[in-house]
Design a protein around this motif. Structure first.
Motif, PDB file in Angstrom:
ATOM      1  N   SER A  16       0.822  -1.206   0.000  1.00 49.85           N
ATOM      2  CA  SER A  16       0.000   0.000   0.000  1.00 49.85           C
ATOM      3  C   SER A  16       0.855   1.256   0.000  1.00 49.85           C
ATOM      4  N   SER A  17       0.277   2.302  -0.553  1.00 50.55           N
ATOM      5  CA  SER A  17       0.946   3.596  -0.620  1.00 50.55           C
ATOM      6  C   SER A  17      -0.120   4.689  -0.709  1.00 50.55           C
ATOM      7  N   THR A  18       0.335   5.915  -0.540  1.00 49.45           N
ATOM      8  CA  THR A  18      -0.540   7.073  -0.659  1.00 49.45           C
ATOM      9  C   THR A  18       0.083   8.057  -1.641  1.00 49.45           C
ATOM     10  N   CYS A  19      -0.731   8.530  -2.561  1.00 42.43           N
ATOM     11  CA  CYS A  19      -0.311   9.548  -3.518  1.00 42.43           C
ATOM     12  C   CYS A  19      -0.924  10.875  -3.077  1.00 42.43           C
ATOM     13  N   THR A  20      -0.085  11.866  -2.876  1.00 45.42           N
ATOM     14  CA  THR A  20      -0.576  13.175  -2.436  1.00 45.42           C
ATOM     15  C   THR A  20      -0.549  14.222  -3.555  1.00 45.42           C
ATOM     16  N   GLU A  21      -0.274  13.770  -4.769  1.00 47.72           N
ATOM     17  CA  GLU A  21      -0.225  14.688  -5.913  1.00 47.72           C
ATOM     18  C   GLU A  21      -1.606  15.320  -6.139  1.00 47.72           C
ATOM     19  N   ILE A  22      -1.600  16.549  -6.676  1.00 43.26           N
ATOM     20  CA  ILE A  22      -2.864  17.261  -6.880  1.00 43.26           C
ATOM     21  C   ILE A  22      -3.078  17.728  -8.324  1.00 43.26           C
ATOM     22  N   THR A  23      -2.121  17.428  -9.216  1.00 47.73           N
ATOM     23  CA  THR A  23      -2.319  17.800 -10.621  1.00 47.73           C
ATOM     24  C   THR A  23      -2.605  16.540 -11.427  1.00 47.73           C
ATOM     25  N   GLU A  24      -3.367  16.687 -12.488  1.00 41.77           N
ATOM     26  CA  GLU A  24      -3.735  15.536 -13.308  1.00 41.77           C
ATOM     27  C   GLU A  24      -2.503  14.815 -13.845  1.00 41.77           C
ATOM     28  N   THR A  25      -1.521  15.557 -14.307  1.00 48.38           N
ATOM     29  CA  THR A  25      -0.302  14.963 -14.862  1.00 48.38           C
ATOM     30  C   THR A  25       0.436  14.133 -13.818  1.00 48.38           C
ATOM     31  N   ASP A  26       0.581  14.663 -12.621  1.00 44.06           N
ATOM     32  CA  ASP A  26       1.301  13.948 -11.570  1.00 44.06           C
ATOM     33  C   ASP A  26       0.507  12.751 -11.046  1.00 44.06           C
ATOM     34  N   ILE A  27      -0.804  12.891 -10.973  1.00 45.14           N
ATOM     35  CA  ILE A  27      -1.652  11.776 -10.542  1.00 45.14           C
ATOM     36  C   ILE A  27      -1.565  10.643 -11.562  1.00 45.14           C
ATOM     37  N   ALA A  91      -7.698  17.786  -8.225  1.00 44.46           N
ATOM     38  CA  ALA A  91      -7.259  17.856  -9.617  1.00 44.46           C
ATOM     39  C   ALA A  91      -8.420  18.120 -10.570  1.00 44.46           C
ATOM     40  N   ALA A  92      -9.644  17.881 -10.128  1.00 43.55           N
ATOM     41  CA  ALA A  92     -10.841  18.123 -10.935  1.00 43.55           C
ATOM     42  C   ALA A  92     -10.720  17.502 -12.322  1.00 43.55           C
ATOM     43  N   ILE A  93     -10.432  16.216 -12.352  1.00 45.12           N
ATOM     44  CA  ILE A  93     -10.298  15.486 -13.612  1.00 45.12           C
ATOM     45  C   ILE A  93     -11.694  15.226 -14.172  1.00 45.12           C
ATOM     46  N   GLU A  94     -11.899  15.613 -15.434  1.00 48.27           N
ATOM     47  CA  GLU A  94     -13.204  15.402 -16.065  1.00 48.27           C
ATOM     48  C   GLU A  94     -13.463  13.910 -16.223  1.00 48.27           C
ATOM     49  N   GLU A  95     -14.700  13.500 -15.972  1.00 51.13           N
ATOM     50  CA  GLU A  95     -15.088  12.093 -16.077  1.00 51.13           C
ATOM     51  C   GLU A  95     -14.009  11.215 -15.444  1.00 51.13           C
ATOM     52  N   GLN A  96     -13.765  11.466 -14.168  1.00 57.46           N
ATOM     53  CA  GLN A  96     -12.638  10.877 -13.454  1.00 57.46           C
ATOM     54  C   GLN A  96     -12.499   9.372 -13.629  1.00 57.46           C
ATOM     55  N   THR A  97     -13.546   8.616 -13.390  1.00 56.81           N
ATOM     56  CA  THR A  97     -13.452   7.163 -13.461  1.00 56.81           C
ATOM     57  C   THR A  97     -13.153   6.696 -14.884  1.00 56.81           C
ATOM     58  N   GLU A  98     -13.802   7.278 -15.863  1.00 58.55           N
ATOM     59  CA  GLU A  98     -13.534   6.920 -17.262  1.00 58.55           C
ATOM     60  C   GLU A  98     -12.110   7.281 -17.660  1.00 58.55           C
TER      61      GLU A  98
END
Length: 134
Positions: A16-27, A91-98
């Protein structure tokens, strides 16, 4: 990424790990690195009844789980990888799951670790009841 490994039994381990990135590119980069980490352990996770390399996304928990499992999705392989994406809402990624499904599906097409095995890539949303082929 920093990984914590919990040996649940001699035959089971949860990474397990945690990602704390907040930009779409880094995520995206962290998500694909997590997939690569899981895929690098496929050989140890495959068992006689293995069918799926399953990517489970929990929108509510912002949690990606990656495992090898059988047709009933009840008998997982040795290694499970779980990553909590803490900053994904920011990050407000559009249609995040898709979008996540697209990133992972696209990444698998070039993954040498995945191509070595005859597994079906599956994606599930908030539970294993329904698996979408990737």
């Amino acid at each position: 990424m920093n990984w914590s490994i919990d040996n649940l039994s001699p035959q089971r381990a949860c990474h397990s790990s945690t990602c704390t990135e907040i930009t779409e590119t880094d995520i995206k980069a962290s998500m694909l690195a997590s997939a690569d980490y899981a895929l690098s352990m496929l050989e140890e996770s495959i068992h006689d009844d293995a069918l799926y390399c399953l990517f489970e996304w929990s929108d509510e928990q912002s949690l990606l789980s990656i495992s090898v499992t059988d047709h009933s999705k009840t008998n997982d392989g040795k290694h499970t990888v779980k990553v909590h994406f803490k900053g994904i809402k920011q990050a407000a990624i559009e249609e995040q799951t898709e979008t996540i499904k697209f990133w992972l599906r696209d990444h698998l097409t070039t993954s040498a670790d995945f191509m070595k095995f005859s597994l079906v890539a599956g994606f599930s949303r908030d539970g294993r009841q329904t698996v979408e082929l990737m």
